[in-house]
Design a protein around this motif. Sequence first.
Motif, PDB file in Angstrom:
ATOM      1  N   ALA A 134       0.836  -1.204   0.000  1.00 24.96           N
ATOM      2  CA  ALA A 134       0.000   0.000   0.000  1.00 24.96           C
ATOM      3  C   ALA A 134       0.870   1.253   0.000  1.00 24.96           C
ATOM      4  CB  ALA A 134      -0.930  -0.008   1.214  1.00 24.96           C
ATOM      5  N   ILE A 135       1.885   1.262   0.845  1.00 28.59           N
ATOM      6  CA  ILE A 135       2.787   2.420   0.936  1.00 28.59           C
ATOM      7  C   ILE A 135       3.529   2.630  -0.374  1.00 28.59           C
ATOM      8  CG2 ILE A 135       4.860   3.314   2.078  1.00 28.59           C
ATOM      9  CD1 ILE A 135       3.866   1.844   4.628  1.00 28.59           C
ATOM     10  N   ILE A 136       4.068   1.545  -0.940  1.00 32.93           N
ATOM     11  CA  ILE A 136       4.812   1.646  -2.205  1.00 32.93           C
ATOM     12  C   ILE A 136       3.910   2.175  -3.313  1.00 32.93           C
ATOM     13  CG2 ILE A 136       5.987   0.333  -4.010  1.00 32.93           C
ATOM     14  CD1 ILE A 136       7.040  -1.533  -1.841  1.00 32.93           C
ATOM     15  N   SER A 137       2.695   1.652  -3.388  1.00 36.18           N
ATOM     16  CA  SER A 137       1.788   2.056  -4.468  1.00 36.18           C
ATOM     17  C   SER A 137       1.407   3.527  -4.349  1.00 36.18           C
ATOM     18  CB  SER A 137       0.533   1.188  -4.462  1.00 36.18           C
ATOM     19  OG  SER A 137      -0.254   1.433  -3.310  1.00 36.18           O
ATOM     20  N   LEU A 138       1.291   4.038  -3.135  1.00 38.25           N
ATOM     21  CA  LEU A 138       0.918   5.438  -2.940  1.00 38.25           C
ATOM     22  C   LEU A 138       2.006   6.404  -3.393  1.00 38.25           C
ATOM     23  CD1 LEU A 138      -0.902   5.149   0.511  1.00 38.25           C
ATOM     24  CD2 LEU A 138      -1.949   5.648  -1.708  1.00 38.25           C
ATOM     25  N   THR A 139       3.227   5.900  -3.570  1.00 34.62           N
ATOM     26  CA  THR A 139       4.312   6.747  -4.087  1.00 34.62           C
ATOM     27  C   THR A 139       4.275   6.848  -5.613  1.00 34.62           C
ATOM     28  OG1 THR A 139       5.917   4.941  -4.359  1.00 34.62           O
ATOM     29  CG2 THR A 139       5.773   5.964  -2.170  1.00 34.62           C
ATOM     30  N   GLY A 140       3.430   6.023  -6.248  1.00 36.93           N
ATOM     31  CA  GLY A 140       3.363   6.010  -7.703  1.00 36.93           C
ATOM     32  C   GLY A 140       4.380   5.092  -8.351  1.00 36.93           C
ATOM     33  N   PHE A 141       5.035   4.269  -7.542  1.00 43.53           N
ATOM     34  CA  PHE A 141       6.098   3.382  -8.027  1.00 43.53           C
ATOM     35  C   PHE A 141       5.616   2.478  -9.157  1.00 43.53           C
ATOM     36  CE2 PHE A 141       8.331  -0.736  -7.733  1.00 43.53           C
ATOM     37  CZ  PHE A 141       9.645  -0.328  -7.889  1.00 43.53           C
ATOM     38  N   TYR A 142       4.411   1.918  -9.024  1.00 34.71           N
ATOM     39  CA  TYR A 142       3.925   0.941  -9.997  1.00 34.71           C
ATOM     40  C   TYR A 142       3.332   1.580 -11.256  1.00 34.71           C
ATOM     41  CZ  TYR A 142       4.706  -2.551  -6.400  1.00 34.71           C
ATOM     42  OH  TYR A 142       5.299  -3.365  -5.458  1.00 34.71           O
ATOM     43  N   THR A 143       3.176   2.890 -11.253  1.00 35.40           N
ATOM     44  CA  THR A 143       2.622   3.553 -12.439  1.00 35.40           C
ATOM     45  C   THR A 143       3.668   3.724 -13.542  1.00 35.40           C
ATOM     46  OG1 THR A 143       3.093   5.764 -11.551  1.00 35.40           O
ATOM     47  CG2 THR A 143       0.942   4.797 -11.017  1.00 35.40           C
ATOM     48  N   VAL A 144       4.930   3.467 -13.212  1.00 42.64           N
ATOM     49  CA  VAL A 144       5.993   3.511 -14.227  1.00 42.64           C
ATOM     50  C   VAL A 144       5.995   2.170 -14.947  1.00 42.64           C
ATOM     51  CG1 VAL A 144       8.452   3.796 -14.654  1.00 42.64           C
ATOM     52  CG2 VAL A 144       7.346   5.105 -12.820  1.00 42.64           C
ATOM     53  N   PRO A 203      12.523  -5.574 -16.399  1.00 42.92           N
ATOM     54  CA  PRO A 203      11.195  -6.190 -16.278  1.00 42.92           C
ATOM     55  C   PRO A 203      10.209  -5.257 -15.579  1.00 42.92           C
ATOM     56  CG  PRO A 203      12.666  -7.083 -14.625  1.00 42.92           C
ATOM     57  CD  PRO A 203      13.514  -6.209 -15.506  1.00 42.92           C
ATOM     58  N   PRO A 204       8.914  -5.431 -15.810  1.00 42.03           N
ATOM     59  CA  PRO A 204       7.915  -4.540 -15.222  1.00 42.03           C
ATOM     60  C   PRO A 204       7.952  -4.573 -13.694  1.00 42.03           C
ATOM     61  CG  PRO A 204       6.959  -5.869 -16.967  1.00 42.03           C
ATOM     62  CD  PRO A 204       8.312  -6.435 -16.697  1.00 42.03           C
ATOM     63  N   ARG A 205       7.796  -3.417 -13.087  1.00 44.18           N
ATOM     64  CA  ARG A 205       7.751  -3.343 -11.622  1.00 44.18           C
ATOM     65  C   ARG A 205       6.563  -4.112 -11.055  1.00 44.18           C
ATOM     66  NH1 ARG A 205       9.155   3.101 -10.555  1.00 44.18           N
ATOM     67  NH2 ARG A 205      11.290   3.025 -11.400  1.00 44.18           N
ATOM     68  N   PHE A 206       5.555  -4.313 -11.882  1.00 42.23           N
ATOM     69  CA  PHE A 206       4.353  -5.043 -11.485  1.00 42.23           C
ATOM     70  C   PHE A 206       4.693  -6.438 -10.957  1.00 42.23           C
ATOM     71  CE2 PHE A 206       0.378  -7.366 -12.280  1.00 42.23           C
ATOM     72  CZ  PHE A 206      -0.557  -6.477 -11.761  1.00 42.23           C
ATOM     73  N   GLY A 207       5.799  -6.990 -11.431  1.00 47.38           N
ATOM     74  CA  GLY A 207       6.213  -8.317 -10.978  1.00 47.38           C
ATOM     75  C   GLY A 207       6.476  -8.385  -9.491  1.00 47.38           C
TER      76      GLY A 207
END
Length: 224
Positions: free
Chosen positions: A45-55, A60-64
């Motif tokens: 949750a914390i990582i996603s709120l930084t916008g990390f996964y929107t790149v 390889p994709p960060r989504f992994g």
Amino acid sequence: MENLPVYISIVFILTTLLTLLLLYKATNYSKPVIVITLIWLAIQAIISLTGFYTVTSVMPPRFGLLLIPPIIFIVMMFFMRRGRLAIDGFNPKLLTLLHIVRIPVELCLYWLFLNKTVPGIMTFEGRNFDIICGITAPLVYYFRYVKNTLGRTALIAWNIVCLLLLANIVVTALLSAPFPFQKFGFDQPNIALFYFPFIWLPCFIVPAVFFAHLVSLRKLITAK
């Protein structure tokens, strides 16, 4: 995502909590399971709120990082002796009932499609038939564990079919995201799963459902 109706996020958060509760009960109130899962959910949750996964342009994709660590953890449990001993003590009834969470998950995906954050191909109007597993889960639970009229072979077949349907939507979701290897959803890519709270779908709900099927199959196949 800022204009997304708040009810979608609320329903999804409640669905995540329901999944966590059912998993916790199915694992006989295992403290390590609940602690590890809560820490994992909080970190993501914390990582996603930084916008990390929107790149999405990197390989390889960060989504992994959402999906691969839980899968590795599950594989380790099945390969380690202590993990297998723990798995053999889990409650197959509740693991079967856990799949009801796939109903609200599919409803959330449909609402996200209506709000143009996932493509239609990821919904039950497209090529996602995973809601069938959620609808049939209470029936399987009732006829197997209450009425005891559903045979072992039928239950094995149900778990395998549901695993295939799960694999179908996971692949579809990955190929619909704006990654370099995108194949579907060019008019409306899958972007919702890069944001909180929907990142909990690939990092927790999908692995939990996958885990429940594997544990059930292990119990059914090894049963004497």
